[in-house]
Design an enzyme around this catalytic site. Structure first.
Site, PDB file in Angstrom:
ATOM      1  N   PRO A   7     -17.957  -3.602   2.561  1.00 39.02           N
ATOM      2  CA  PRO A   7     -18.559  -3.904   3.876  1.00 39.02           C
ATOM      3  C   PRO A   7     -18.827  -2.612   4.652  1.00 39.02           C
ATOM      4  O   PRO A   7     -18.019  -1.693   4.640  1.00 39.02           O
ATOM      5  CB  PRO A   7     -17.480  -4.735   4.584  1.00 39.02           C
ATOM      6  CG  PRO A   7     -16.596  -5.249   3.499  1.00 39.02           C
ATOM      7  CD  PRO A   7     -16.652  -4.264   2.383  1.00 39.02           C
ATOM      8  N   TYR A  37     -14.603   5.085  14.544  1.00 37.00           N
ATOM      9  CA  TYR A  37     -14.708   6.450  14.009  1.00 37.00           C
ATOM     10  C   TYR A  37     -16.123   6.987  14.234  1.00 37.00           C
ATOM     11  O   TYR A  37     -16.326   8.064  14.789  1.00 37.00           O
ATOM     12  CB  TYR A  37     -14.359   6.474  12.514  1.00 37.00           C
ATOM     13  CG  TYR A  37     -14.889   7.703  11.823  1.00 37.00           C
ATOM     14  CD1 TYR A  37     -14.240   8.923  11.965  1.00 37.00           C
ATOM     15  CD2 TYR A  37     -16.063   7.658  11.061  1.00 37.00           C
ATOM     16  CE1 TYR A  37     -14.749  10.074  11.357  1.00 37.00           C
ATOM     17  CE2 TYR A  37     -16.577   8.789  10.457  1.00 37.00           C
ATOM     18  CZ  TYR A  37     -15.913   9.993  10.603  1.00 37.00           C
ATOM     19  OH  TYR A  37     -16.427  11.117  10.018  1.00 37.00           O
ATOM     20  N   ASN A  49     -22.277  14.026   2.493  1.00 34.21           N
ATOM     21  CA  ASN A  49     -21.010  13.701   1.811  1.00 34.21           C
ATOM     22  C   ASN A  49     -20.387  14.953   1.195  1.00 34.21           C
ATOM     23  O   ASN A  49     -20.749  15.315   0.069  1.00 34.21           O
ATOM     24  CB  ASN A  49     -21.252  12.651   0.726  1.00 34.21           C
ATOM     25  CG  ASN A  49     -21.539  11.279   1.306  1.00 34.21           C
ATOM     26  OD1 ASN A  49     -22.504  11.092   2.032  1.00 34.21           O
ATOM     27  ND2 ASN A  49     -20.695  10.311   0.994  1.00 34.21           N
ATOM     28  N   SER A  53     -21.334  13.976  11.747  1.00 30.53           N
ATOM     29  CA  SER A  53     -21.473  13.277  10.474  1.00 30.53           C
ATOM     30  C   SER A  53     -22.804  12.530  10.398  1.00 30.53           C
ATOM     31  O   SER A  53     -23.328  12.047  11.407  1.00 30.53           O
ATOM     32  CB  SER A  53     -20.326  12.272  10.352  1.00 30.53           C
ATOM     33  OG  SER A  53     -20.598  11.337   9.345  1.00 30.53           O
ATOM     34  N   ASN A  76      -2.258  20.110  13.932  1.00 31.94           N
ATOM     35  CA  ASN A  76      -1.002  19.406  14.241  1.00 31.94           C
ATOM     36  C   ASN A  76      -0.366  18.830  12.976  1.00 31.94           C
ATOM     37  O   ASN A  76       0.665  18.180  13.041  1.00 31.94           O
ATOM     38  CB  ASN A  76      -1.217  18.311  15.298  1.00 31.94           C
ATOM     39  CG  ASN A  76      -2.018  17.135  14.761  1.00 31.94           C
ATOM     40  OD1 ASN A  76      -2.512  17.164  13.629  1.00 31.94           O
ATOM     41  ND2 ASN A  76      -2.160  16.093  15.558  1.00 31.94           N
ATOM     42  N   GLY A 130      -6.923  21.531   7.135  1.00 32.27           N
ATOM     43  CA  GLY A 130      -7.427  20.390   6.373  1.00 32.27           C
ATOM     44  C   GLY A 130      -8.460  20.780   5.328  1.00 32.27           C
ATOM     45  O   GLY A 130      -8.676  21.966   5.050  1.00 32.27           O
ATOM     46  N   LYS A 168     -17.842  10.117  16.772  1.00 31.93           N
ATOM     47  CA  LYS A 168     -18.751  11.208  16.391  1.00 31.93           C
ATOM     48  C   LYS A 168     -19.948  11.240  17.344  1.00 31.93           C
ATOM     49  O   LYS A 168     -20.340  12.297  17.829  1.00 31.93           O
ATOM     50  CB  LYS A 168     -19.221  11.054  14.940  1.00 31.93           C
ATOM     51  CG  LYS A 168     -18.126  11.302  13.893  1.00 31.93           C
ATOM     52  CD  LYS A 168     -17.651  12.745  13.916  1.00 31.93           C
ATOM     53  CE  LYS A 168     -16.483  13.002  12.976  1.00 31.93           C
ATOM     54  NZ  LYS A 168     -15.782  14.272  13.250  1.00 31.93           N
TER      55      LYS A 168
HETATM   56  N1  UDP Z   1     -17.595   4.283  -3.452  1.00 28.66           N
HETATM   57  C1  UDP Z   1     -17.276   3.532  -4.590  1.00 28.66           C
HETATM   58  N2  UDP Z   1     -15.956   3.436  -4.948  1.00 28.66           N
HETATM   59  C2  UDP Z   1     -14.952   4.047  -4.244  1.00 28.66           C
HETATM   60  C3  UDP Z   1     -15.285   4.805  -3.103  1.00 28.66           C
HETATM   61  C4  UDP Z   1     -16.623   4.894  -2.737  1.00 28.66           C
HETATM   62  O1  UDP Z   1     -18.149   2.962  -5.246  1.00 28.66           O
HETATM   63  O2  UDP Z   1     -13.773   3.905  -4.613  1.00 28.66           O
HETATM   64  C5  UDP Z   1     -19.001   4.400  -3.060  1.00 28.66           C
HETATM   65  C6  UDP Z   1     -19.295   3.864  -1.668  1.00 28.66           C
HETATM   66  O3  UDP Z   1     -19.552   2.487  -1.717  1.00 28.66           O
HETATM   67  C7  UDP Z   1     -20.511   4.706  -1.278  1.00 28.66           C
HETATM   68  C8  UDP Z   1     -20.299   6.029  -2.002  1.00 28.66           C
HETATM   69  O4  UDP Z   1     -19.338   5.766  -3.023  1.00 28.66           O
HETATM   70  O5  UDP Z   1     -21.683   4.113  -1.787  1.00 28.66           O
HETATM   71  C9  UDP Z   1     -19.750   7.127  -1.109  1.00 28.66           C
HETATM   72  O6  UDP Z   1     -18.621   6.620  -0.430  1.00 28.66           O
HETATM   73  P1  UDP Z   1     -17.625   7.557   0.392  1.00 28.66           P
HETATM   74  O7  UDP Z   1     -16.538   6.674   0.950  1.00 28.66           O
HETATM   75  O8  UDP Z   1     -17.179   8.703  -0.460  1.00 28.66           O
HETATM   76  O9  UDP Z   1     -18.524   8.169   1.560  1.00 28.66           O
HETATM   77  P2  UDP Z   1     -19.453   7.439   2.662  1.00 28.66           P
HETATM   78  O10 UDP Z   1     -20.850   7.595   2.169  1.00 28.66           O
HETATM   79  O11 UDP Z   1     -19.008   6.036   2.788  1.00 28.66           O
HETATM   80  O12 UDP Z   1     -19.190   8.253   3.885  1.00 28.66           O
END
Ligand code: UDP
Length: 351
Positions: free
Chosen positions: A308, A152, A191, A127, A34, A12, A156
Site C-alpha cells: 500500500p 513522514y 532511491n 525526498s 543523537n 547515519g 519533508k
Molecule cells: N520493494 C519490494 N520488496 C521489499 C522492499 C521494497 O518489492 O522488501 C519494492 C517497493 O515496492 C518499491 C521498490 O522496491 O517498488 C523500492 O522500495 P523502497 O522501500 O526501497 O523505496 P521507496 O521507493 O518506497 O522509497
C-alpha cells in the site's frame, strides 16, 4: 581557512558518506547525532576511511535548542547539512506526533541557530516522495508536489517550506537585531542505495528492513528467508515498480557540490531545489536480477501483493543538477549493487 560544515544526523547512512566526501573535498566536518537510529559503526568507518581521528562528534538531540545553540557557538559553522530525522513511512502513519515533533522541531532549531549565528547556509535532505504519484515522468523540480500520503512525507514537504520561508524572511536582515540572512538548498533524493567502496560504511537498518536493497542483501546473506517483490501486475514492462536508484557515493558528492555552491556564493537564487538521481528508471525485478548476476548469488524471492502507498513509477530529470551543480551520477547500478553486497559481507565478518 577551511570551511566548516555541521552534519546533523552525521553518524547515519547518508550522513556518514557525506562526511567522507566533504573531508575529501577539503572541508572540516562536525558530526552531530543523537544516535537514536544508529550506533558508532559508521562514524568509526568515516574516521578510518579519511584517516582523521580528530573529527568532532557531538551527541546531541537537535530538538533541544540549547544544544544546537551550543554547537553553533563553539564551532564557526559555515554550512549545515540537516539529516537528523526519522524516516520510516509506516511508523510515521502509526505515530504521527513522534514524526512531526522530531522532524519539524529539530529543523526549526537548526534554522533559528543558522540565522542567529551569523547567517549560515542550510542544506536540507529532502525526498522524491514530495512528488507523490506524478502524472508526467521524469519529474523536474517544477513538477507540482502532491499532497503527502504519510506524516513522514509531509514532514519533508513542510521542512522544504520552512526553509523557503526562512530564506525569504531573512534575506533583508543585516545582523542589527542579532539575525542574519540564511540561504538554503533542498536536495530531493530518489532511491539512495549501495555503500562506500571500502565496505567500511553502509546502511545499517534496525530490525526488518523496509527498503529494497538492504532486504536483498540480508536475504542473500541468509538473515532473511525470502524477498517479497511487492506487485508484479503494475503497468510496466515486467510488471514491477520503476525507481531511480542513486549510488550513495554519487549522492554524497552532490552534497559537496551543493555546499560549495552555497559557501562560494554561486547560488542563482537564495533558495534552490535540485533532484538528485540518475535519470534512469530501473524495475524492482531488474534490480534483483542485476544483483544476482553481478554478485554471482542466487536470491530467494517471490512475487507478493502490492505494498500500500507505493507509486508505480518515479524517476528524475536531473538536468538542473547536472548543469547547475556540475554534478552527475557516475557509478553503474552493477557497481553499486556490488558495493551493497560487500558491505553486507563485511557486517557478517565474511569479507
Ligand atoms: N520493494 C519490494 N520488496 C521489499 C522492499 C521494497 O518489492 O522488501 C519494492 C517497493 O515496492 C518499491 C521498490 O522496491 O517498488 C523500492 O522500495 P523502497 O522501500 O526501497 O523505496 P521507496 O521507493 O518506497 O522509497
Amino acid at each position: 581557512m577551511k570551511k566548516k560544515v555541521l552534519v546533523s544526523g552525521g553518524a547515519g547512512y547518508i550522513g556518514s558518506h557525506v562526511s567522507v566526501e566533504l573531508i575529501a573535498a577539503g572541508y572540516d566536518v562536525v558530526v552531530a547525532d543523537n544516535m537514536s537510529n544508529c550506533d558508532m559503526t559508521c562514524f568509526e568507518g568515516v574516521k578510518k576511511i579519511t584517516g582523521r581521528e580528530d573529527i568532532p562528534f557531538e551527541k546531541i538531540d537537535c530538538c533541544d535548542y540549547a544544544s544546537v545553540d551550543r554547537i553553533f557557538s563553539e564551532y564557526k559553522i559555515d554550512a549545515v547539512i540537516h539529516f537528523a530525522a526519522f524516516k520510516a513511512v509506516g511508523e510515521s502513519v502509526a505515530e504521527p506526533v513522534k514524526y512531526y515533533r522530531n522532524n519539524l522541531l529539530s529543523f526549526l532549531n537548526i534554522l533559528e541557530a543558522a540565522s542567529v549565528h551569523g547567517g549560515c547556509n542550510v542544506l536540507f535532505s529532502s525526498s522524491a516522495t514530495v512528488y507523490g504519484d506524478a502524472e508526467h515522468l521524469p519529474v523536474t523540480e517544477n513538477t507540482p508536489r502532491l499532497p503527502a500520503t504519510s506524516p513522514y512525507g509531509n514532514t519533508k514537504q513542510m521542512s522544504e517550506d520552512m526553509l523557503r520561508d526562512v530564506v525569504a524572511a531573512t534575506s533583508s536582515y543585516d545582523g542589527k537585531d542579532g539575525r542574519w540572512p540564511v540561504k538554503g538548498i533542498a536536495l530531493r533524493y530518489f532511491n539512495p542505495i549501495g555503500a562506500h567502496p571500502s565496505a567500511l560504511i553502509g546502511e545499517l537498518p534496525r530490525g526488518v528492513p523496509n527498503n529494497l536493497v538492504p532486504f536483498i542483501t540480508q536475504t542473500a546473506i541468509g538473515k532473511r528467508e525470502c524477498l517479497s517483490i511487492f506487485g508484479n501486475d503494475y503497468p510496466t514492462e515486467d510488471g514491477t515498480c520503476l525507481r531511480d536508484y542513486i549510488d550513495i557515493v554519487d549522492l554524497a558528492k552532490a552534497h559537496v557540490a551543493a555546499v560549495s555552491r552555497m559557501v562560494e556564493g554561486k547560488m542563482a537564487k537564495d533558495y534552490e531545489i535540485f533532484n538528485i538521481g540518475t535519470g534512469r528508471p530501473v524495475s524492482v525485478y531488474e534490480l534483483v536480477t542485476a544483483f544476482e548476476k553481478v554478485n554471482g548469488v542466487k536470491l530467494n524471492y517471490k512475487f507478493a501483493p502490492r505494498r500500500p502507498g507505493d507509486v508505480v513509477a518515479i524517476w528524475a530529470d536531473t538536468s538542473l543538477a547536472n548543469r547547475e551543480l556540475g554534478w552527475k551520477a557516475e557509478r553503474t547500478v552493477e557497481e553499486t549493487l556490488a558495493s551493497a553486497w560487500a558491505w553486507e559481507r563485511h557486517l557478517a565478518g565474511k569479507l
